[in-house]
Design a protein around this motif. Structure first.
Motif, mmCIF file in Angstrom:
data_model
loop_
_atom_site.group_PDB
_atom_site.id
_atom_site.type_symbol
_atom_site.label_atom_id
_atom_site.label_comp_id
_atom_site.label_asym_id
_atom_site.label_seq_id
_atom_site.Cartn_x
_atom_site.Cartn_y
_atom_site.Cartn_z
ATOM 1 N N ARG A 49 6.188 -38.220 8.093
ATOM 2 C CA ARG A 49 7.251 -38.973 8.773
ATOM 3 C C ARG A 49 8.027 -37.969 9.620
ATOM 4 N NH1 ARG A 49 10.470 -42.026 4.662
ATOM 5 N NH2 ARG A 49 11.210 -39.959 4.142
ATOM 6 N N THR A 50 8.065 -38.233 10.922
ATOM 7 C CA THR A 50 8.556 -37.194 11.833
ATOM 8 C C THR A 50 10.082 -37.049 11.800
ATOM 9 O OG1 THR A 50 8.461 -38.788 13.641
ATOM 10 C CG2 THR A 50 6.581 -37.330 13.387
ATOM 11 N N SER A 51 10.802 -38.082 11.325
ATOM 12 C CA SER A 51 12.261 -37.980 11.331
ATOM 13 C C SER A 51 12.753 -36.894 10.383
ATOM 14 C CB SER A 51 12.891 -39.329 10.972
ATOM 15 O OG SER A 51 12.486 -39.723 9.686
ATOM 16 N N ASP A 52 12.039 -36.670 9.279
ATOM 17 C CA ASP A 52 12.472 -35.616 8.348
ATOM 18 C C ASP A 52 11.320 -34.710 7.900
ATOM 19 O OD1 ASP A 52 11.075 -37.341 6.789
ATOM 20 O OD2 ASP A 52 12.664 -37.717 5.333
ATOM 21 N N THR A 248 6.993 -39.632 19.494
ATOM 22 C CA THR A 248 8.364 -39.812 19.023
ATOM 23 C C THR A 248 9.144 -40.654 20.027
ATOM 24 O OG1 THR A 248 8.233 -37.662 17.966
ATOM 25 C CG2 THR A 248 10.435 -38.577 18.250
ATOM 26 N N ASP A 251 8.493 -44.165 19.723
ATOM 27 C CA ASP A 251 8.969 -44.729 18.463
ATOM 28 C C ASP A 251 7.871 -44.856 17.401
ATOM 29 O OD1 ASP A 251 11.123 -45.486 17.001
ATOM 30 O OD2 ASP A 251 11.044 -47.601 17.567
ATOM 31 N N GLY A 253 6.806 -43.369 14.165
ATOM 32 C CA GLY A 253 7.499 -42.528 13.197
ATOM 33 C C GLY A 253 6.593 -41.709 12.290
#
Ligand code: C2E
Ligand code: MG
Ligand code: MG
Ligand code: MG
Length: 282
Positions: A49-52, A248, A251, A253
């Motif tokens: 998961r690229t957000s974290d 990214t 969108d 993720g």
């Protein structure tokens, strides 16, 4: 002399063919013994998961450690396994090994994520597939929501058969992921007919995405479609930061690819992703 020339030509051609055929027969014979000789192994590729940068899934990928030829990739031996019917035994071995490994990781305090296992079309159309997979889950102690089966679009072509199989797997709580999405005979109507949890955007759309506007548009469309249908979406084959930035921006993720990690041995997964403090900077 014409006859002689023809004969020589034939012999040359025939020798080549015979050699290839012999090699294949040899490999088939070796493959038949590979499970019993403990030559198959699994590598695991994290899904991020690229957000974290956390690992949210992991895919099991089979390899064959041949006694003289070394590591053989599934692209070479899975087709042979399918031709010879060995795919069912190999597939069973893979499922059992992958489920047992994930259960062990769960027990050892690893992340509570699902393991993805690729199914071949022969396995997918096995009668009592759901029951047989449930028995493997029971045997290994892995809960059904932690197993994700990867199938391809072409496997769903026979819609009447597939609806039954997929609904049954879904009722048991097993997840379904559409692998290599966009490369098969996709029919968008299938997507709403079937219980599908995730689509995996094929690597062929990612490879040139930094230069190719058509690929960019296709990928953006698949992502939007998945979101509208409440499905998860993941892109395969991300190798560079530039590719990641585009995904990214569109969108997407979740990604899987060499940029974050190649497929790893179980030990290497544990070392790189399970050690406290290292999990968040994978
Ligand atoms: P797949 O399921 O689409 O798996 C992804 C393949 O892409 C893997 O190759 C993986 O190593 C490779 N890959 C991942 N990230 C990157 C990247 O960033 N760049 C590049 N160039 N490649 C990347 P692998 O392990 O050789 O497997 C190839 C195919 O063999 C799989 O494609 C799957 O269709 C099949 N396969 C693998 N394991 C099994 C299995 O247990 N059962 C069955 N039936 N098929 C399997
Ligand atoms: Mg796959
Ligand atoms: Mg794929
Ligand atoms: Mg271990």
């Amino acid at each position: 002399e014409v006859k002689k020339k023809g004969k020589n030509g034939y012999q040359y051609f025939s020798n080549e063919l015979v050699k290839k055929l012999q090699e294949k027969i040899e490999l088939e014979g070796d493959l038949r013994k590979a499970i019993a000789k403990n030559e198959l192994l699994l590598h695991y590729q994290p899904q991020i998961r690229t957000s974290d940068n956390s690992m949210v899934g992991i895919e099991a990928l089979v390899r064959w450690n041949h006694p003289t030829k070394g590591i053989i990739s599934p692209g070479v031996f899975i087709p042979i396994a399918e031709e010879t019917g060995l795919i069912n035994d190999i597939g069973t071995w893979v499922l059992r090994e992958a489920c047992a490994q994930m259960r062990q990781w769960h027990d050892e305090g690893g992340p509570l994520i699902p393991i993805s296992v690729n199914l071949s079309s022969q396995q997918f159309h096995q009668p009592h597939l759901a029951e047989y997979i449930m028995s493997i889950l029971q045997e290994t102690g892995l809960e059904p929501q932690y197993l994700e089966l990867e199938i391809t679009e072409s496997m769903m072509m026979d819609a009447t058969v597939s609806t039954g199989i997929l609904n049954k797997l879904n009722e048991h709580g097993i997840r379904i992921s559409l692998d290599d999405f966009g490369t098969g005979y996709s029919s968008l109507s299938y997507l709403k007919m079937f219980p599908i949890h995730k689509v995996k955007i094929d690597r062929s759309f990612i490879r040139d995405i930094t230069q190719n506007n058509n690929d960019k548009a296709i990928v953006a469309t698949i992502i939007a479609m998945a979101q509208h249908l409440n499905m998860e979406v993941i892109a395969e084959g991300i190798e560079t930061k530039d590719q990641l930035d585009i995904l990214t921006d569109k969108d997407c993720g979740k990604i899987q690819g060499y940029y974050f990690s190649k497929p790893l041995s179980a030990d290497d997964v544990e070392e790189a992703f399970f050690v406290p403090g290292r999990a968040s900077n994978a």
